[in-house]
Scaffold this motif. Structure first.
Motif, mmCIF file in Angstrom:
data_model
loop_
_atom_site.group_PDB
_atom_site.id
_atom_site.type_symbol
_atom_site.label_atom_id
_atom_site.label_comp_id
_atom_site.label_asym_id
_atom_site.label_seq_id
_atom_site.Cartn_x
_atom_site.Cartn_y
_atom_site.Cartn_z
ATOM 1 N N TYR A 37 72.720 56.039 -4.462
ATOM 2 C CA TYR A 37 73.478 56.565 -3.330
ATOM 3 C C TYR A 37 72.505 57.297 -2.415
ATOM 4 O O TYR A 37 71.394 57.633 -2.825
ATOM 5 C CB TYR A 37 74.544 57.569 -3.804
ATOM 6 N N ARG A 38 72.949 57.556 -1.201
ATOM 7 C CA ARG A 38 72.144 58.379 -0.306
ATOM 8 C C ARG A 38 73.046 59.263 0.536
ATOM 9 O O ARG A 38 74.208 58.947 0.766
ATOM 10 C CB ARG A 38 71.260 57.511 0.590
ATOM 11 N N GLN A 39 72.472 60.381 0.953
ATOM 12 C CA GLN A 39 73.207 61.308 1.803
ATOM 13 C C GLN A 39 72.273 61.850 2.870
ATOM 14 O O GLN A 39 71.273 62.495 2.548
ATOM 15 C CB GLN A 39 73.794 62.446 0.982
ATOM 16 N N LYS A 43 76.267 64.078 6.774
ATOM 17 C CA LYS A 43 77.005 62.838 6.519
ATOM 18 C C LYS A 43 77.458 62.812 5.072
ATOM 19 O O LYS A 43 76.917 63.505 4.220
ATOM 20 C CB LYS A 43 76.145 61.613 6.829
ATOM 21 N N GLN A 44 78.454 61.957 4.796
ATOM 22 C CA GLN A 44 78.932 61.817 3.431
ATOM 23 C C GLN A 44 77.968 60.974 2.606
ATOM 24 O O GLN A 44 77.256 60.124 3.142
ATOM 25 C CB GLN A 44 80.316 61.160 3.444
ATOM 26 N N ARG A 45 77.991 61.225 1.323
ATOM 27 C CA ARG A 45 77.186 60.409 0.424
ATOM 28 C C ARG A 45 77.732 58.987 0.443
ATOM 29 O O ARG A 45 78.950 58.780 0.406
ATOM 30 C CB ARG A 45 77.249 60.977 -0.990
ATOM 31 N N GLU A 46 76.842 58.009 0.502
ATOM 32 C CA GLU A 46 77.272 56.613 0.552
ATOM 33 C C GLU A 46 76.543 55.784 -0.497
ATOM 34 O O GLU A 46 75.387 56.045 -0.838
ATOM 35 C CB GLU A 46 77.014 56.017 1.940
ATOM 36 N N LEU A 47 77.248 54.770 -0.979
ATOM 37 C CA LEU A 47 76.669 53.856 -1.955
ATOM 38 C C LEU A 47 75.676 52.936 -1.256
ATOM 39 O O LEU A 47 75.985 52.341 -0.220
ATOM 40 C CB LEU A 47 77.770 53.036 -2.614
ATOM 41 N N VAL A 48 74.493 52.829 -1.828
ATOM 42 C CA VAL A 48 73.457 51.957 -1.292
ATOM 43 C C VAL A 48 73.418 50.637 -2.050
ATOM 44 O O VAL A 48 73.441 49.559 -1.450
ATOM 45 C CB VAL A 48 72.080 52.640 -1.358
ATOM 46 N N ALA A 60 75.190 47.788 0.089
ATOM 47 C CA ALA A 60 75.826 48.157 1.350
ATOM 48 C C ALA A 60 75.351 47.185 2.419
ATOM 49 O O ALA A 60 74.209 46.718 2.383
ATOM 50 C CB ALA A 60 75.450 49.587 1.728
ATOM 51 N N SER A 62 74.450 47.698 5.304
ATOM 52 C CA SER A 62 73.346 48.235 6.102
ATOM 53 C C SER A 62 71.975 48.002 5.463
ATOM 54 O O SER A 62 70.954 48.126 6.145
ATOM 55 C CB SER A 62 73.549 49.729 6.350
ATOM 56 N N TYR A 93 68.111 60.420 -1.607
ATOM 57 C CA TYR A 93 68.575 59.299 -2.415
ATOM 58 C C TYR A 93 68.825 59.769 -3.849
ATOM 59 O O TYR A 93 67.948 60.378 -4.468
ATOM 60 C CB TYR A 93 67.548 58.170 -2.404
#
Length: 119
Positions: A37-39, A43-48, A60, A62, A93
């Motif tokens: 994951y990354r933040q 911003k909110q933490r997002e799954l990579v 993801a 992106s 990360y």
């Protein structure tokens, strides 16, 4: 209990590459699904990316075609190869281990490793 230690972050120019590593303590690493994951700031933490115990991967949108997640069960390690890095990839990360239970799941997290993409 699983402890996760990430490494490999740093400062890189746009278009460059980095490989993150996450080493897990404990036994039975092979039964865990592993994820990155990354933040980014504010911003909110997002799954990579995620790699399951049977090595199915998902990314993801992106990062598709730029990042690759792999695992080495003999070394209790999951990797994230990041190519063609962009400034918008700048974030902290985190490594995540997921133990799937019968009706729930248990998550473990590392402390994070900073990736900064800047010229």
């Amino acid at each position: 209990q699983v402890q996760l230690v990430e490494s490999g972050g740093g400062l890189v120019q746009p278009g460059g590459s980095l490989r993150l590593s996450c080493v897990a303590s404990g036994n039975a690493f092979n039964i865990y699904d592993m994820a990155w994951y990354r933040q980014a700031p504010e911003k909110q933490r997002e799954l990579v990316a995620v790699i399951t115990s049977d090595r199915t991967t998902n990314y993801a949108d992106s990062v598709k075609d730029r990042f690759t997640i792999t695992r080495d069960n003999a070394k209790n390690t999951v990797y994230l190869q990041m190519n063609s890095l962009k400034p918008e990839d700048t974030a902290l990360y985190y490594c995540n281990a997921i133990r799937k239970l019968v009706f729930s799941r248990k998550d473990y997290w590392g402390q994070g490793t900073q990736v900064t993409v800047s010229s």
